[in-house]
Design an enzyme around this catalytic site. Structure first.
Site, PDB file in Angstrom:
ATOM      1  N   CYS A 133      36.398  43.032  36.585  1.00 60.79           N
ATOM      2  CA  CYS A 133      35.168  42.245  36.735  1.00 60.79           C
ATOM      3  C   CYS A 133      34.497  42.032  35.381  1.00 60.79           C
ATOM      4  CB  CYS A 133      34.237  42.923  37.737  1.00 60.79           C
ATOM      5  SG  CYS A 133      32.875  41.861  38.250  1.00 60.79           S
TER       6      CYS A 133
ATOM      7  N   HIS B  21      37.829  44.119  42.712  1.00 60.98           N
ATOM      8  CA  HIS B  21      37.537  45.520  42.369  1.00 60.98           C
ATOM      9  C   HIS B  21      38.499  46.534  42.989  1.00 60.98           C
ATOM     10  CE1 HIS B  21      33.650  45.050  40.270  1.00 60.98           C
ATOM     11  NE2 HIS B  21      33.649  43.894  40.901  1.00 60.98           N
TER      12      HIS B  21
ATOM     13  N   GLU C 103      38.947  49.508  42.114  1.00 65.69           N
ATOM     14  CA  GLU C 103      38.358  50.858  42.140  1.00 65.69           C
ATOM     15  C   GLU C 103      37.532  51.097  43.396  1.00 65.69           C
ATOM     16  OE1 GLU C 103      37.039  48.341  40.791  1.00 65.69           O
ATOM     17  OE2 GLU C 103      34.943  48.581  40.196  1.00 65.69           O
TER      18      GLU C 103
END
Lengths: 257, 76
Positions: free
Chosen positions: A117, A227, A229
């Site tokens: 990002c 994302h 994560e």
């Protein structure tokens, strides 16, 4: 292998990134098959690559933006957020931080670098990755789960995926419209530098060629807007992000086997 | 010190999402006959040496992949 996660003033996903590095390493060391849909048996030597995670010296750590010594880490994550308030352009000022100078040297020496990002924006602004990220076509902030298709880029980060694999990862950004002038876009495509594309019909921001993530020419630097994560634990709805954090260790274990 | 103004705008042909959003709001406000709205930014600064401004624009103030810039010296 030990991860360092950069932290700028205004970063906000660095804790999730640290958590993801840790979970991914534990999963790789303890489970024969990557929990993130990693393909095939992880080589047993993966355990050696991951190291002893009970030892703080192998655990992922935050790297403050003023740090310049990266000699104790083997991989870098540039996390999401709003580095330096995203003033001027997203990622434009973070690029000049002392830590990014060190990351550029680390990348030039072949070290694995993952930008997520805002981290992707920083890597593009730094020239470590090709292209630029513009405000989403509809100017809205997007926050939803979506699907990506893994590209055929030759990158250690993709070692835990199969080209063409469909994965579920949260989309969460306002300036994620990937852009490159025609000649550069052609170069990215012909060099197989596309790491991820939005699944057909799911391009949320007007990115050219549905590109969600790219690699550098060497493959050791990768960036994506979605994302991974936030997709490493089952309660969050998907663990498809794990394999990305396991990729370099799987590649290193494979090369060492 | 020399006063300068740098005008930075999205390159021709690149969809300017901000400009489009503003343009889209105009009819509701009663404006008509206004189109091709594009939004950039102006950076005002004082410099002892304007020779370095071009490099400053290339490296920081503008992203040459997506933006054009013009440097205007106001006084000095």
């Amino acid at each position: 292998m030990r991860w360092g996660v950069l932290q700028f003033p205004g970063s906000c996903d660095e804790r999730d990134a640290l958590n993801a590095c840790q979970i991914a390493a534990v999963a790789l060391a303890t489970e024969p098959r990557g929990a993130g849909g990693g393909v095939g048996e992880a080589p047993s030597s993966a355990r050696n690559v991951v190291g002893d995670l009970t030892d703080p010296a192998s655990s992922p750590r935050l790297v403050w933006h003023e740090e310049t010594d990266l000699s104790d880490v083997d991989g870098i994550v540039v996390p999401g957020g709003f580095s330096y308030g995203d003033y001027l352009r997203a990622g434009a000022i973070a690029r000049f931080s002392p830590a990014m100078t060190a990351v550029a040297e680390f990348a030039a020496a072949g070290g694995p670098v993952l930008g997520i990002c805002n981290g992707f924006q920083v890597l593009c602004e730094s020239g470590l990755l090709p292209g630029a990220l513009l405000t989403n076509e509809r100017t809205r902030f997007i926050c939803r789960q979506g699907d990506l298709i893994v590209g055929d880029a030759d990158s250690p980060f993709l070692s835990g995926y199969e080209p063409g694999q469909r994965i579920s990862i949260p989309f969460k950004h306002q300036s994620g419209r990937f852009f490159a002038p025609p000649e550069l876009l052609e170069e990215i495509e012909s060099n197989n530098q596309v790491a991820f594309r939005y699944a057909p019909g799911q391009n949320p921001n007007g990115s050219l060629n549905d590109i969600a993530g790219v690699t550098n020419e060497a493959g050791n630097v990768i960036g994506l807007m979605p994302h991974p994560e936030h997709a490493v634990e089952a309660f969050a709805g998907s663990t498809d992000g794990l394999a990305l954090f396991q990729g370099p260790a799987i590649a290193a274990a494979g090369a060492g086997a | 010190m020399i006063q300068a103004r740098v005008l930075i705008r999205p390159k021709e042909g690149i969809l300017d999402a901000q400009g489009k959003a503003v343009e889209g709001a105009l009819p509701a406000l009663g404006f008509s006959g206004i189109e091709h709205v594009r939004i950039g930014r102006i950076v005002e600064l004082s410099a002892s040496d304007t020779d370095q401004l071009d490099e400053l624009c290339q490296k920081l103030l503008a992203n040459p992949l997506i933006e054009d810039y013009e440097i205007e010296t106001i006084s000095g």
